[in-house]
Design a protein around this motif. Structure first.
Motif, PDB file in Angstrom:
ATOM      1  N   SER A 125       0.820  -1.207   0.000  1.00  0.00           N
ATOM      2  CA  SER A 125       0.000   0.000   0.000  1.00  0.00           C
ATOM      3  C   SER A 125       0.859   1.264   0.000  1.00  0.00           C
ATOM      4  O   SER A 125       1.937   1.315   0.596  1.00  0.00           O
ATOM      5  N   LEU A 126       0.347   2.284  -0.672  1.00  0.00           N
ATOM      6  CA  LEU A 126       1.009   3.579  -0.775  1.00  0.00           C
ATOM      7  C   LEU A 126       0.130   4.638  -0.135  1.00  0.00           C
ATOM      8  O   LEU A 126      -1.060   4.741  -0.449  1.00  0.00           O
ATOM      9  N   LEU A 127       0.709   5.415   0.758  1.00  0.00           N
ATOM     10  CA  LEU A 127       0.013   6.542   1.369  1.00  0.00           C
ATOM     11  C   LEU A 127       0.551   7.821   0.745  1.00  0.00           C
ATOM     12  O   LEU A 127       1.758   8.079   0.787  1.00  0.00           O
ATOM     13  N   ALA A 128      -0.333   8.609   0.141  1.00  0.00           N
ATOM     14  CA  ALA A 128       0.055   9.854  -0.516  1.00  0.00           C
ATOM     15  C   ALA A 128      -0.528  11.036   0.236  1.00  0.00           C
ATOM     16  O   ALA A 128      -1.721  11.057   0.547  1.00  0.00           O
ATOM     17  N   ILE A 129       0.320  12.001   0.534  1.00  0.00           N
ATOM     18  CA  ILE A 129      -0.093  13.223   1.221  1.00  0.00           C
ATOM     19  C   ILE A 129       0.163  14.394   0.282  1.00  0.00           C
ATOM     20  O   ILE A 129       1.267  14.530  -0.262  1.00  0.00           O
ATOM     21  N   GLY A 130      -0.819  15.240   0.089  1.00  0.00           N
ATOM     22  CA  GLY A 130      -0.596  16.390  -0.785  1.00  0.00           C
ATOM     23  C   GLY A 130      -1.872  17.164  -1.009  1.00  0.00           C
ATOM     24  O   GLY A 130      -2.951  16.773  -0.568  1.00  0.00           O
ATOM     25  N   SER A 131      -1.748  18.259  -1.713  1.00  0.00           N
ATOM     26  CA  SER A 131      -2.903  19.116  -1.962  1.00  0.00           C
ATOM     27  C   SER A 131      -3.806  18.524  -3.034  1.00  0.00           C
ATOM     28  O   SER A 131      -3.356  17.900  -3.995  1.00  0.00           O
TER      29      SER A 131
END
Length: 304
Positions: A2-8
């Motif tokens: 799994s990939l967790l992406a944080i961003g606008s």
């Protein structure tokens, strides 16, 4: 993995020599997630939007396999908005409007369902927010990558240096690498920056490709010469989304596999610039991606 992406997740209004748009979907979190979605790995998104953000855009992300339970919707508030005009050479631009809105008070809440992420991509946000995300994870991911920009180097260098000690991969452009390190030579700059914490450094050079550094090892991937570049917005975020999406898919963080990931990230970025905003990232086919990667393979003389 799994990939967790944080961003606008945001609105952009763009103007280039090829035309202009009204408000369209944009933001680092959007580009990262859409790009990574082509590598068939579970993607969890943490971001914030206002009540003005259309449900159809959220559905678009979900249709691409992006889990949006971590997307906060602030009632009565507006989403982040940026408007810019690119010059004829596409390498420089003027910011016309920046409205932080909900992004100005963003408190990244990581849902319990996201706590087991093996790969974390910290999009370009304040270093304080990036650190908060890492601190709120129960277990450290297998790989933490982050993006940043010269703005944070100007106003939050101490916070930025704190986060750099916590990550494995830093992705910045050549101008930012020189500012962060104080060195003009990118090879010297890479050593200075890796001494700050990240074991791996990616230096993006736009139309001139990308450099990968790790210890004494180095790899260069050229950019694919395109007949037309309609809109470079989001190309860097698309690049890192493809890079970490490929790593998560293969679950291999060796230097050799990172070289392949650089090629895949570069291929995704080359699609991004072919149309406005995220338009080209919505309906790519596997055959198109494979063919584009093959072009990079021939160009770079690298077996992917």
């Amino acid at each position: 993995m799994s990939l967790l992406a944080i961003g606008s997740v945001a609105f952009d209004a763009l103007e280039t020599p090829y035309g202009k748009t009204d408000k369209i979907i944009g933001g680092a979190g959007t580009y990262i997630s859409l790009s990574a979605s082509y590598f068939k790995t579970p993607i969890n998104l943490v971001a914030v939007v206002g009540e003005d953000f259309p449900q159809e855009y959220i559905q678009l992300l979900e249709n691409k396999g992006v889990d949006t339970r971590g997307l906060q919707i602030k009632k009565g508030e507006k989403s982040f908005f940026w408007s810019g005009r690119y010059h004829n050479n596409m390498n420089s631009r003027d910011t016309l409007v920046t409205e932080l809105n909900v992004l100005g008070t963003f408190d990244p809440i990581v849902p319990a369902e996201y706590q087991d992420c093996q790969y974390l991509m910290l999009g370009n946000l304040t270093p304080a927010v990036q650190k908060t995300v890492i601190d709120r994870l129960a277990n450290r991911p297998k790989l933490i990558a982050m993006d940043t920009m010269n703005f944070w180097m100007d106003i939050a260098m101490d916070d930025l240096k704190t986060v750099l000690k916590m990550v494995d991969v830093l992705c910045i452009n050549d101008e930012e690498a020189r500012q962060l390190s104080g060195d003009y030579s990118l090879r010297t700059a890479s050593k200075t920056i890796m001494a700050m914490g990240p074991k791996t450094l990616i230096i993006k050079k736009g139309e001139h490709g990308a450099l990968l550094f790790q210890g004494d090892k180095m790899f260069f991937c050229p950019a694919l010469p395109l007949e037309e570049v309609f809109d470079p917005t989001g190309a860097g975020d698309t690049f890192v989304g493809g890079f970490i999406g490929y790593l998560a898919k293969t679950d291999d963080i060796s230097f050799e596999n990172m070289k392949r990931a650089i090629v895949y990230g570069s291929a995704m970025a080359s699609f991004c610039v072919e149309k406005f905003g995220t338009e080209r990232l919505i309906d790519l086919s596997e055959d198109e991606l494979s063919a584009r990667v093959a072009e990079f393979k021939d160009l770079a003389g690298f077996d992917v």
